[in-house]
Design a protein around this motif. Sequence first.
Motif, PDB file in Angstrom:
ATOM      1  N   LEU A  27      12.656  43.453 -76.167  1.00  0.00           N
ATOM      2  CA  LEU A  27      11.868  44.521 -75.568  1.00  0.00           C
ATOM      3  C   LEU A  27      12.697  45.276 -74.540  1.00  0.00           C
ATOM      4  O   LEU A  27      13.469  44.677 -73.783  1.00  0.00           O
ATOM      5  N   SER A  28      12.543  46.588 -74.512  1.00  0.00           N
ATOM      6  CA  SER A  28      13.218  47.414 -73.514  1.00  0.00           C
ATOM      7  C   SER A  28      12.537  47.220 -72.155  1.00  0.00           C
ATOM      8  O   SER A  28      11.452  46.630 -72.070  1.00  0.00           O
ATOM      9  N   GLU A  31       9.061  48.676 -72.184  1.00  0.00           N
ATOM     10  CA  GLU A  31       8.191  47.839 -73.009  1.00  0.00           C
ATOM     11  C   GLU A  31       7.797  46.566 -72.261  1.00  0.00           C
ATOM     12  O   GLU A  31       6.636  46.146 -72.308  1.00  0.00           O
ATOM     13  N   ASP A  57       3.382  58.251 -74.162  1.00  0.00           N
ATOM     14  CA  ASP A  57       4.579  57.400 -74.076  1.00  0.00           C
ATOM     15  C   ASP A  57       4.194  55.920 -74.029  1.00  0.00           C
ATOM     16  O   ASP A  57       4.833  55.089 -74.671  1.00  0.00           O
ATOM     17  N   SER A  60       3.177  54.841 -77.406  1.00  0.00           N
ATOM     18  CA  SER A  60       4.368  54.733 -78.256  1.00  0.00           C
ATOM     19  C   SER A  60       5.106  53.422 -77.988  1.00  0.00           C
ATOM     20  O   SER A  60       5.482  52.701 -78.926  1.00  0.00           O
ATOM     21  N   HIS A  61       5.312  53.103 -76.719  1.00  0.00           N
ATOM     22  CA  HIS A  61       5.962  51.834 -76.356  1.00  0.00           C
ATOM     23  C   HIS A  61       5.126  50.645 -76.835  1.00  0.00           C
ATOM     24  O   HIS A  61       5.664  49.647 -77.319  1.00  0.00           O
ATOM     25  N   GLN A  62       3.813  50.759 -76.693  1.00  0.00           N
ATOM     26  CA  GLN A  62       2.929  49.696 -77.138  1.00  0.00           C
ATOM     27  C   GLN A  62       3.107  49.460 -78.641  1.00  0.00           C
ATOM     28  O   GLN A  62       3.212  48.308 -79.082  1.00  0.00           O
ATOM     29  N   GLY A  63       3.173  50.514 -79.420  1.00  0.00           N
ATOM     30  CA  GLY A  63       3.373  50.384 -80.863  1.00  0.00           C
ATOM     31  C   GLY A  63       4.700  49.724 -81.198  1.00  0.00           C
ATOM     32  O   GLY A  63       4.787  48.905 -82.125  1.00  0.00           O
ATOM     33  N   THR A  64       5.722  50.043 -80.414  1.00  0.00           N
ATOM     34  CA  THR A  64       7.033  49.431 -80.623  1.00  0.00           C
ATOM     35  C   THR A  64       6.990  47.941 -80.293  1.00  0.00           C
ATOM     36  O   THR A  64       7.578  47.131 -81.004  1.00  0.00           O
ATOM     37  N   VAL A  65       6.277  47.580 -79.224  1.00  0.00           N
ATOM     38  CA  VAL A  65       6.118  46.156 -78.879  1.00  0.00           C
ATOM     39  C   VAL A  65       5.452  45.422 -80.030  1.00  0.00           C
ATOM     40  O   VAL A  65       5.932  44.372 -80.473  1.00  0.00           O
ATOM     41  N   ALA A  67       5.357  46.154 -83.167  1.00  0.00           N
ATOM     42  CA  ALA A  67       6.264  46.075 -84.322  1.00  0.00           C
ATOM     43  C   ALA A  67       7.339  45.015 -84.104  1.00  0.00           C
ATOM     44  O   ALA A  67       7.653  44.238 -85.014  1.00  0.00           O
ATOM     45  N   LYS A  68       7.910  44.966 -82.900  1.00  0.00           N
ATOM     46  CA  LYS A  68       8.964  43.984 -82.609  1.00  0.00           C
ATOM     47  C   LYS A  68       8.435  42.556 -82.648  1.00  0.00           C
ATOM     48  O   LYS A  68       9.128  41.639 -83.075  1.00  0.00           O
TER      49      LYS A  68
END
Length: 109
Positions: A27-28, A31, A57, A60-65, A67-68
């Motif tokens: 996670l960034s 994130e 934003d 968007s970060h939540q969606g990336t979390v 997915a990861k």
Amino acid sequence: MKLEEQIRTASEAFSTMLETHFEAWKLSKPECAIARLILQGYEVSDCADILKLSRTDVLSHQGTVFAKVGVSNWSQIKTFLTDQLFSGSKRGQYCPFIWSKAQKNSKIF
């Protein structure tokens, strides 16, 4: 005083567990910050205000979390973390810190 020490120790251990997972999930920084706030009970709009990001934003970060980690909502992450805490204490052994996508649907018991 003993209870306060136990809470402090448990809090430090939980923070370490979270950081270990966040690192394993790659996670960034944004994130991680959003994940911490959401796990503490904040809403997306609160995260946006606190972190000075747009709601878009944060989403968007939540969606990336998701997915990861390989989940579709925060409840699944909370359940996973809680299960690790309980299963580790019941079994008298350390819990694995990494939740691979292959393991996410397997039962702990």
